[in-house]
Write a protein that holds these residues in place. Structure first.
Motif, PDB file in Angstrom:
ATOM      1  N   PRO A 141       0.820  -1.215   0.000  1.00  0.00           N
ATOM      2  CA  PRO A 141       0.000   0.000   0.000  1.00  0.00           C
ATOM      3  C   PRO A 141       0.854   1.266   0.000  1.00  0.00           C
ATOM      4  O   PRO A 141       2.006   1.267   0.450  1.00  0.00           O
ATOM      5  N   HIS A 142       0.252   2.306  -0.515  1.00  0.00           N
ATOM      6  CA  HIS A 142       0.851   3.645  -0.419  1.00  0.00           C
ATOM      7  C   HIS A 142       0.370   4.257   0.891  1.00  0.00           C
ATOM      8  O   HIS A 142      -0.822   4.298   1.183  1.00  0.00           O
ATOM      9  N   ARG A 143       1.323   4.779   1.668  1.00  0.00           N
ATOM     10  CA  ARG A 143       1.004   5.259   3.008  1.00  0.00           C
ATOM     11  C   ARG A 143       1.084   6.778   3.045  1.00  0.00           C
ATOM     12  O   ARG A 143       2.122   7.356   2.724  1.00  0.00           O
ATOM     13  N   LEU A 144      -0.012   7.386   3.474  1.00  0.00           N
ATOM     14  CA  LEU A 144      -0.170   8.838   3.425  1.00  0.00           C
ATOM     15  C   LEU A 144      -0.619   9.354   4.788  1.00  0.00           C
ATOM     16  O   LEU A 144      -1.346   8.665   5.518  1.00  0.00           O
ATOM     17  N   VAL A 145      -0.180  10.570   5.121  1.00  0.00           N
ATOM     18  CA  VAL A 145      -0.565  11.212   6.377  1.00  0.00           C
ATOM     19  C   VAL A 145      -1.138  12.591   6.074  1.00  0.00           C
ATOM     20  O   VAL A 145      -0.552  13.357   5.299  1.00  0.00           O
ATOM     21  N   SER A 521      -4.087   4.575   4.335  1.00  0.00           N
ATOM     22  CA  SER A 521      -3.405   3.531   3.585  1.00  0.00           C
ATOM     23  C   SER A 521      -4.171   3.262   2.297  1.00  0.00           C
ATOM     24  O   SER A 521      -5.378   3.002   2.322  1.00  0.00           O
ATOM     25  N   LEU A 522      -3.469   3.354   1.152  1.00  0.00           N
ATOM     26  CA  LEU A 522      -4.097   3.222  -0.166  1.00  0.00           C
ATOM     27  C   LEU A 522      -3.542   1.986  -0.878  1.00  0.00           C
ATOM     28  O   LEU A 522      -2.317   1.829  -0.983  1.00  0.00           O
ATOM     29  N   TRP A 523      -4.427   1.156  -1.364  1.00  0.00           N
ATOM     30  CA  TRP A 523      -3.995   0.002  -2.152  1.00  0.00           C
ATOM     31  C   TRP A 523      -5.033  -0.270  -3.238  1.00  0.00           C
ATOM     32  O   TRP A 523      -6.159  -0.655  -2.956  1.00  0.00           O
ATOM     33  N   ASN A 524      -4.602  -0.019  -4.486  1.00  0.00           N
ATOM     34  CA  ASN A 524      -5.509  -0.155  -5.631  1.00  0.00           C
ATOM     35  C   ASN A 524      -4.726  -0.678  -6.831  1.00  0.00           C
ATOM     36  O   ASN A 524      -4.382   0.083  -7.748  1.00  0.00           O
ATOM     37  N   PRO A 525      -4.431  -1.964  -6.861  1.00  0.00           N
ATOM     38  CA  PRO A 525      -3.722  -2.519  -8.028  1.00  0.00           C
ATOM     39  C   PRO A 525      -4.607  -2.443  -9.282  1.00  0.00           C
ATOM     40  O   PRO A 525      -5.799  -2.744  -9.235  1.00  0.00           O
ATOM     41  N   VAL A 526      -4.005  -2.026 -10.408  1.00  0.00           N
ATOM     42  CA  VAL A 526      -4.752  -1.846 -11.658  1.00  0.00           C
ATOM     43  C   VAL A 526      -4.002  -2.517 -12.802  1.00  0.00           C
ATOM     44  O   VAL A 526      -2.809  -2.818 -12.698  1.00  0.00           O
ATOM     45  N   ASP A 527      -4.718  -2.728 -13.919  1.00  0.00           N
ATOM     46  CA  ASP A 527      -4.089  -3.279 -15.113  1.00  0.00           C
ATOM     47  C   ASP A 527      -3.560  -2.148 -15.984  1.00  0.00           C
ATOM     48  O   ASP A 527      -3.550  -0.979 -15.569  1.00  0.00           O
ATOM     49  N   ALA A 528      -3.164  -2.460 -17.206  1.00  0.00           N
ATOM     50  CA  ALA A 528      -2.556  -1.472 -18.099  1.00  0.00           C
ATOM     51  C   ALA A 528      -3.538  -0.381 -18.493  1.00  0.00           C
ATOM     52  O   ALA A 528      -3.117   0.730 -18.860  1.00  0.00           O
ATOM     53  N   ASP A 529      -4.833  -0.673 -18.429  1.00  0.00           N
ATOM     54  CA  ASP A 529      -5.845   0.325 -18.796  1.00  0.00           C
ATOM     55  C   ASP A 529      -6.418   1.057 -17.590  1.00  0.00           C
ATOM     56  O   ASP A 529      -7.358   1.843 -17.747  1.00  0.00           O
ATOM     57  N   GLY A 530      -5.917   0.773 -16.403  1.00  0.00           N
ATOM     58  CA  GLY A 530      -6.372   1.465 -15.213  1.00  0.00           C
ATOM     59  C   GLY A 530      -7.540   0.812 -14.517  1.00  0.00           C
ATOM     60  O   GLY A 530      -8.094   1.388 -13.565  1.00  0.00           O
ATOM     61  N   LYS A 538     -14.569  -3.323  -3.873  1.00  0.00           N
ATOM     62  CA  LYS A 538     -13.748  -3.560  -2.699  1.00  0.00           C
ATOM     63  C   LYS A 538     -13.090  -2.252  -2.260  1.00  0.00           C
ATOM     64  O   LYS A 538     -12.681  -1.450  -3.089  1.00  0.00           O
ATOM     65  N   PRO A 539     -12.977  -2.037  -0.960  1.00  0.00           N
ATOM     66  CA  PRO A 539     -12.379  -0.772  -0.491  1.00  0.00           C
ATOM     67  C   PRO A 539     -10.908  -0.673  -0.876  1.00  0.00           C
ATOM     68  O   PRO A 539     -10.172  -1.663  -0.819  1.00  0.00           O
ATOM     69  N   THR A 540     -10.515   0.492  -1.283  1.00  0.00           N
ATOM     70  CA  THR A 540      -9.120   0.749  -1.650  1.00  0.00           C
ATOM     71  C   THR A 540      -8.459   1.744  -0.697  1.00  0.00           C
ATOM     72  O   THR A 540      -7.327   2.162  -0.937  1.00  0.00           O
ATOM     73  N   LEU A 541      -9.155   2.085   0.377  1.00  0.00           N
ATOM     74  CA  LEU A 541      -8.651   3.126   1.292  1.00  0.00           C
ATOM     75  C   LEU A 541      -9.002   2.757   2.719  1.00  0.00           C
ATOM     76  O   LEU A 541     -10.156   2.395   3.014  1.00  0.00           O
ATOM     77  N   GLN A 542      -8.027   2.806   3.613  1.00  0.00           N
ATOM     78  CA  GLN A 542      -8.237   2.579   5.040  1.00  0.00           C
ATOM     79  C   GLN A 542      -7.654   3.757   5.813  1.00  0.00           C
ATOM     80  O   GLN A 542      -6.639   4.330   5.411  1.00  0.00           O
ATOM     81  N   THR A 543      -8.303   4.107   6.919  1.00  0.00           N
ATOM     82  CA  THR A 543      -7.858   5.269   7.697  1.00  0.00           C
ATOM     83  C   THR A 543      -7.674   4.897   9.163  1.00  0.00           C
ATOM     84  O   THR A 543      -8.250   3.916   9.655  1.00  0.00           O
ATOM     85  N   HIS A 544      -6.868   5.724   9.841  1.00  0.00           N
ATOM     86  CA  HIS A 544      -6.626   5.523  11.271  1.00  0.00           C
ATOM     87  C   HIS A 544      -6.284   6.876  11.900  1.00  0.00           C
ATOM     88  O   HIS A 544      -5.469   7.627  11.365  1.00  0.00           O
ATOM     89  N   LEU A 545      -6.909   7.176  13.031  1.00  0.00           N
ATOM     90  CA  LEU A 545      -6.635   8.407  13.777  1.00  0.00           C
ATOM     91  C   LEU A 545      -5.508   8.141  14.769  1.00  0.00           C
ATOM     92  O   LEU A 545      -5.618   7.258  15.619  1.00  0.00           O
ATOM     93  N   CYS A 546      -4.435   8.905  14.668  1.00  0.00           N
ATOM     94  CA  CYS A 546      -3.309   8.780  15.601  1.00  0.00           C
ATOM     95  C   CYS A 546      -3.332   9.969  16.553  1.00  0.00           C
ATOM     96  O   CYS A 546      -3.292  11.131  16.114  1.00  0.00           O
TER      97      CYS A 546
END
Length: 733
Positions: A141-145, A521-530, A538-546
């Motif tokens: 996943p790509h991790r973002l804050v 946390s972002l996770w969205n695997p795609v093919d060549a056409d997106g 299915k969810p592609t985004l999860q969040t957490h409060l720190c």
């Protein structure tokens, strides 16, 4: 006889060449030059005289400084160094280094390191990605804050606070932001950090170098009276230079620690990114009162306020919602506000195409192709040129479109009283009645207030909120700031049931006890056409409060420890006098002469037993008093020397020293002359009086004085060492 005339050229014999008795111009010019020459000579003489005086004075001053340095100055420096060395020597012993006050100082060092350093790392470590991410095995996943409302403190924040308190507040809040953000980078190492506006507190108030920065006439009465009184001072003291200093301060807190998180991104991530271009109302103003010069300055230093970014196969659309709100302002029909809202409306009209072009570029990158357009290099006649086959990234309207995330500083509209959920700190949700499972509605205490005021509006208008969702399209989530506290809800069908999270402020000074930040946390695997590979729906985004440390709890811990220290030191001082423990305070009689320069010269005593000379008392050398004391005590076989009685008996034959028992070599017993025994001869006919036996009152006073001295010495030792260490931690940030 005819008169004779001189041959001067004019027949009047004046010798000046003009015949009227006045100096000619050449003579006057010569006289003037002579006068100026003399004046210059005098000036030069005076100048040389002044220089000589200065040199002479400098020589005299240097000579006196040299003499002082070789004489009294050297003696004073030597005495200071010796006294300092004696103090250090007396303190650097095991008994004092391992004493109870120093043990308390050691405890304070640990507590301060915990409260000012370690607790930040501990809180952030508890939010580690692995503790809450729930992706399939092997996911990258790509991790973002998200960081919201740092709103660094400035003169606009607390205008009534005096000088020492305001800079201290700025330093403490800056340290909190820096420590939290540094641990965020060091521990979590996010791939992307996005700021959600309100970078400054008074950014909209500091004048720009160019442009009309004055409030419009129709808006002057909107400003609170407290700010109207300070407006002239702000305009005079805080301008472009001050804003640039604040920009540097912001960069010192948030840009400098960026490398702490590492240079390289996580696995299968394009690169690390920091986005801080989304403005807030404290940066630009709000709605009809947005200051265009301030926005131009913000764009120049932070980037475009309206932008599209592809991050982790998601499209993030940042919208300058504070400027967009001018389109729905009640002043729109009275004042031309197009300069404020036109740029953002033009952006929204083109945002869908921008999103698809950005998605195509991302796919080209992962396929190893050139991201930009490739044009044929050829020369054509203008009349023969064809424009039907111009290359374009987006050849059809239904190009790839990643899931979209909306970023806005001001939250979207919701009905008044819409609850924000259990994670909102200011007021928890109201308890529903028995048998009800849904949250209480309306719950005004748990909700964001739907209200507005000078340069703020708690939520966007409903029309602007719908416009944002419809214009952008495919919005799966929205994130906002501005409120300083956490709020999570799902919007109505008019806004396509978009979930929204309002992110907590990172600052300790925003009225919310527990600051925090939002992890995504972002996770969205795609093919060549997106197209998604994980499957539609299915969810592609999860969040957490720190959550970060509560500064109030930290300072409460300090206060409680300080109170315990006072009681502990008081108990020790009391037990010291009862149990006859080793005192921490040095005996004042052992301090020695504290004077830097010598006050008097002591007389050298003769070895003769008949010598009854005494050393001078204090600085006066009262020989008469010494003689009188000697005559009065001669019958007792003793002479007075500086308050002590010395025997004049012959030198003892024994060579054994008995100094440890109060006896000295060649001397008799040392008898201390107590002040309560000797009245200095003030009473006629008597010099001595019997010592009064101490009673309970004098004994209590003496014991109380000893307790107080021990209490004060130990407390002062702990206080200055602890405050010194705290000042060091504060200075280092």
């Amino acid at each position: 006889m005819a008169p004779s005339y001189s041959n001067s050229g004019n027949g009047y014999g004046n010798g000046n060449g003009n015949g009227y008795g006045y100096s000619s111009s050449s003579a006057a010019s010569s006289s003037s030059k002579s006068t100026r020459h003399q004046f210059r000579n005098h000036q030069q003489v005076d100048l040389h005289f002044d220089i000589d005086e200065i040199r002479a004075g400098a020589r005299v001053l240097l000579h006196r400084l040299w003499a002082f340095g070789n004489g009294p100055g050297r003696i004073a420096a030597t005495n200071i160094a010796m006294q300092g060395g004696q103090v250090v020597k007396r303190n650097l012993v095991a008994r004092r280094l391992l004493s109870f006050p120093h043990l308390l100082v050691g405890l304070w060092v640990l507590v301060l390191l915990w409260g000012e350093r370690w607790i930040f790392a501990s809180r952030v470590q508890s939010c580690d990605w692995d503790h809450w991410e729930k992706w399939p095995t092997g996911a990258t996943p790509h991790r973002l804050v998200f960081v919201a409302d740092p709103q660094i403190i400035d003169p606009h924040s607390y205008p009534g606070r005096p000088w020492p308190l305001n800079p201290l507040t700025m330093q403490i809040t800056d340290n909190y932001l820096r420590r939290s953000y540094t641990q965020l980078q060091k521990v979590l190492q996010p791939d992307t950090v996005v700021f959600l506006g309100d970078l400054f507190d008074g950014g909209r108030e500091w004048k720009t170098a160019r442009g009309d920065f004055r409030d419009p006439e129709w808006a002057k009465h909107h400003r609170p009276e407290s700010e109207q009184k300070l407006l002239k001072e702000w305009n005079r003291k805080y301008g472009e230079d001050y804003w640039l200093e604040e920009y540097g301060r912001f960069g010192d807190i948030f840009y400098e620690p960026w490398a702490v998180g590492g240079v390289f991104p996580g696995a299968w991530q394009r690169g690390r990114k920091l986005i801080s271009s989304l403005p807030g109302n404290h940066d630009l103003g709000f709605g009809a009162e947005v200051k265009i010069p301030a926005r131009k300055r913000f764009n120049a230093y932070f980037g475009e306020t309206n932008r599209v970014d592809v991050i982790g196969n998601h499209t993030f659309v940042s919208v300058d919602s504070v400027s967009l709100s001018a389109a729905s302002s009640t002043m729109k029909d009275q004042v031309d506000l197009r300069g404020i809202f036109n740029p953002v409306e033009k952006f929204l009209a083109e945002v869908k195409a921008k999103k698809r072009r950005a998605a195509i570029k991302e796919l080209k990158f992962w396929q190893g192709e050139v991201e930009e357009l490739i044009f044929d290099h050829k020369v054509e006649e203008l009349n023969d040129a064809e424009y039907n086959d111009v290359p374009s990234l987006l050849k059809e309207a239904d190009g790839p479109d990643f899931p979209t995330v909306l970023l806005t500083h001001v939250p979207l509209y919701r009905e008044p009283g819409t609850p924000c959920g259990p994670l909102r700190e200011h007021w928890p949700p109201a308890k529903p009645p028995k048998g009800q499972t849904d949250p209480v509605f309306p719950d005004h205490r748990n909700a964001i207030s739907v209200s507005s005021g000078y340069q703020y509006q708690n939520v966007l208008s409903e029309s602007d909120s719908i416009k944002l969702i419809k214009s952008i399209g495919n919005v799966i989530h929205a994130f906002s700031g501005d409120d300083h506290d956490y709020c999570e809800l799902v919007h109505s069908e008019k806004k396509e049931n978009v979930p929204e999270i309002t992110v907590k402020s990172l600052s300790m000074a925003m009225g919310v006890p527990t600051p925090g930040f939002q992890m995504v946390s972002l996770w969205n695997p795609v093919d060549a056409d997106g197209r998604p590979l994980a499957g539609d729906g299915k969810p592609t985004l999860q969040t957490h409060l720190c959550l970060l440390p509560r500064s109030f709890s930290t300072f409460t811990t300090y206060a409680a420890l300080a109170i315990l220290n006072v009681f502990a030191l008081a108990a020790r001082a009391f037990l010291f006098s009862i149990l006859n423990l080793q005192p921490f305070a040095l005996d004042p009689t052992q301090q020695g002469d504290r004077s830097i320069l010598p006050v008097f010269k002591e007389k050298v005593e003769s070895d003769s037993g008949n010598d009854i000379k005494s050393r001078s008392f204090g600085t006066s050398g009262n020989n008469l008093l010494s003689a009188r004391l000697a005559s009065n005590t001669r019958g007792r076989g003793a002479s007075i020397t500086n308050g002590a009685v010395r025997s004049i008996s012959p030198r003892p034959k024994s060579k054994i020293r008995s100094d440890r028992w109060g006896w000295g070599v060649n001397k008799g017993p040392r008898i201390e002359i107590r002040r309560d025994f000797f009245d200095g001869g003030r009473l006629q006919g008597t010099t001595w009086r019997a010592a009064a036996r101490p009673n309970w009152r004098t004994s209590l006073q003496s014991r109380t004085a000893l307790i107080w001295r021990e209490m004060w010495t130990t407390t002062w030792r702990v206080v200055w060492m602890v405050f010194g260490f705290f000042a060091y931690l504060t200075y280092k940030g």
